[in-house]
Design a protein around this motif. Structure first.
Motif, PDB file in Angstrom:
ATOM      1  N   ILE A   1     -20.979 -49.996 -10.035  1.00  0.00           N
ATOM      2  CA  ILE A   1     -20.516 -48.673 -10.490  1.00  0.00           C
ATOM      3  C   ILE A   1     -20.325 -47.732  -9.294  1.00  0.00           C
ATOM      4  CG2 ILE A   1     -21.140 -46.612 -11.823  1.00  0.00           C
ATOM      5  CD1 ILE A   1     -22.604 -48.472 -13.766  1.00  0.00           C
ATOM      6  N   ALA A   2     -21.295 -47.768  -8.345  1.00  0.00           N
ATOM      7  CA  ALA A   2     -21.218 -46.883  -7.178  1.00  0.00           C
ATOM      8  C   ALA A   2     -20.031 -47.213  -6.274  1.00  0.00           C
ATOM      9  CB  ALA A   2     -22.513 -46.978  -6.376  1.00  0.00           C
ATOM     10  N   TYR A   3     -19.556 -48.451  -6.355  1.00  0.00           N
ATOM     11  CA  TYR A   3     -18.400 -48.840  -5.529  1.00  0.00           C
ATOM     12  C   TYR A   3     -17.111 -48.185  -6.036  1.00  0.00           C
ATOM     13  CZ  TYR A   3     -15.048 -51.718  -2.995  1.00  0.00           C
ATOM     14  OH  TYR A   3     -14.017 -52.144  -2.182  1.00  0.00           O
ATOM     15  N   PHE A   4     -17.006 -48.044  -7.357  1.00  0.00           N
ATOM     16  CA  PHE A   4     -15.782 -47.500  -7.946  1.00  0.00           C
ATOM     17  C   PHE A   4     -15.872 -46.003  -8.258  1.00  0.00           C
ATOM     18  CE2 PHE A   4     -15.629 -52.043  -9.016  1.00  0.00           C
ATOM     19  CZ  PHE A   4     -14.366 -52.360  -8.536  1.00  0.00           C
ATOM     20  N   PHE A   5     -17.098 -45.521  -8.466  1.00  0.00           N
ATOM     21  CA  PHE A   5     -17.279 -44.116  -8.814  1.00  0.00           C
ATOM     22  C   PHE A   5     -18.316 -43.465  -7.894  1.00  0.00           C
ATOM     23  CE2 PHE A   5     -16.176 -46.445 -12.671  1.00  0.00           C
ATOM     24  CZ  PHE A   5     -15.057 -45.747 -13.120  1.00  0.00           C
ATOM     25  N   ASN A   6     -18.231 -42.164  -7.768  1.00  0.00           N
ATOM     26  CA  ASN A   6     -19.172 -41.425  -6.936  1.00  0.00           C
ATOM     27  C   ASN A   6     -20.401 -41.046  -7.768  1.00  0.00           C
ATOM     28  OD1 ASN A   6     -20.274 -40.008  -4.773  1.00  0.00           O
ATOM     29  ND2 ASN A   6     -19.277 -38.097  -5.400  1.00  0.00           N
ATOM     30  N   ILE A   7     -21.539 -41.669  -7.478  1.00  0.00           N
ATOM     31  CA  ILE A   7     -22.776 -41.378  -8.195  1.00  0.00           C
ATOM     32  C   ILE A   7     -23.572 -40.371  -7.369  1.00  0.00           C
ATOM     33  CG2 ILE A   7     -24.903 -42.319  -9.150  1.00  0.00           C
ATOM     34  CD1 ILE A   7     -23.529 -44.978  -9.463  1.00  0.00           C
ATOM     35  N   ASN A   8     -23.960 -39.246  -7.989  1.00  0.00           N
ATOM     36  CA  ASN A   8     -24.661 -38.211  -7.239  1.00  0.00           C
ATOM     37  C   ASN A   8     -26.068 -38.655  -6.838  1.00  0.00           C
ATOM     38  OD1 ASN A   8     -26.544 -37.567  -9.408  1.00  0.00           O
ATOM     39  ND2 ASN A   8     -24.845 -36.529 -10.411  1.00  0.00           N
ATOM     40  N   THR A   9     -26.669 -37.906  -5.950  1.00  0.00           N
ATOM     41  CA  THR A   9     -27.962 -38.275  -5.376  1.00  0.00           C
ATOM     42  C   THR A   9     -29.061 -38.393  -6.425  1.00  0.00           C
ATOM     43  OG1 THR A   9     -27.433 -37.265  -3.244  1.00  0.00           O
ATOM     44  CG2 THR A   9     -29.763 -37.594  -3.749  1.00  0.00           C
ATOM     45  N   LEU A  10     -29.156 -37.423  -7.333  1.00  0.00           N
ATOM     46  CA  LEU A  10     -30.215 -37.446  -8.344  1.00  0.00           C
ATOM     47  C   LEU A  10     -30.115 -38.682  -9.235  1.00  0.00           C
ATOM     48  CD1 LEU A  10     -30.663 -33.745  -9.559  1.00  0.00           C
ATOM     49  CD2 LEU A  10     -32.181 -35.108  -8.112  1.00  0.00           C
ATOM     50  N   SER A  11     -28.902 -39.024  -9.637  1.00  0.00           N
ATOM     51  CA  SER A  11     -28.714 -40.214 -10.470  1.00  0.00           C
ATOM     52  C   SER A  11     -29.061 -41.482  -9.690  1.00  0.00           C
ATOM     53  CB  SER A  11     -27.268 -40.285 -10.968  1.00  0.00           C
ATOM     54  OG  SER A  11     -26.958 -39.185 -11.787  1.00  0.00           O
TER      55      SER A  11
END
Length: 233
Positions: free
Chosen positions: A114-124
């Protein structure tokens, strides 16, 4: 009791302790790797809760709200992971005791994709990874009679120093053997965590967003291998 039975029990016990030790060192290496990755990427620890607790206390007194929120989030996630992992380990309905290997591996793999295709914020990110680290911490809780925490370096060094001190102070041969064995286990555990932290920056530069796929796949492979060695589990 038959002597052959005694020898078999001793052999099984010795084999079990060696398996526990190797697994603990392996998990400590992964914990060190992921913790260093979290420190580099998100400026926080995902398994070293002593450091996060210190940051939380210092930030509360200096009104640094961002660090307070980050620290509370990762500590809460880590505790939740330990709670979930312990419940799964104690559950009578779950026969496959290697399930935690696959769950932690699955969480890390899913997060990486998921992190490769979308930007996951720090808290998540720290919520997900912190939870998985807490869960992983419940896989091995002892090596022989020595309690261990694969990602609690302070406790490992404390136990190492205590066992070394007791080794130097006792004259009893049996106690010396036990303290020496414990000290060796704990030393290797610390070296494992240190080694994981050491290699993380190099692999992070090379693999980038795929860096957590490495410990995820290693956990998956380890779970499969252990299941073959101990099919009843």
């Amino acid at each position: 009791m038959d002597n052959s039975v005694i020898k078999t029990n001793i052999s099984v016990s010795s084999h079990s302790i060696k398996m526990q030790e190797r697994l603990a060192i392996f998990l400590a290496l992964i914990a060190g790797y992921i913790d260093a990755t979290g420190l580099i990427q998100w400026k926080t620890y995902v398994s070293f809760m002593s450091g996060n607790t210190t940051s939380l206390g210092a930030s509360l007194s200096t009104d640094k709200l961002e660090i307070v929120i980050t620290s509370i989030t990762v500590i809460g996630s880590f505790i939740s992971g330990i709670y979930a992992g312990t419940c799964l380990s104690l559950s009578r309905r779950i026969k496959n005791q290697r399930l935690i290997f696959y769950l932690v591996s699955g969480i890390l793999i899913l997060y990486t994709i998921i992190a490769y295709f979308f930007n996951i914020n720090t808290l998540s990110s720290i919520t997900i990874v912190g939870f998985s680290m807490g869960m992983m911490n419940t896989i091995v809780t002892s090596v022989g009679n020595q309690k261990v925490n694969t990602d609690f370096v302070t406790g490992t060094l404390n136990s190492l120093a205590r066992n070394t001190a007791m080794l130097s102070m006792t004259n009893d041969k049996a106690e010396k053997a036990e303290y020496q064995s414990n000290a060796i286990h704990l030393l290797f555990l610390w070296i494992g965590f240190l080694s994981g932290s050491f290699i993380a920056p190099f692999l992070l530069d090379y693999f980038g967003k795929w860096t957590l796929m490495i410990p995820a796949l290693l956990l998956m492979i380890c779970g499969i291998l252990i299941s073959k060695i101990n099919p009843k589990n």
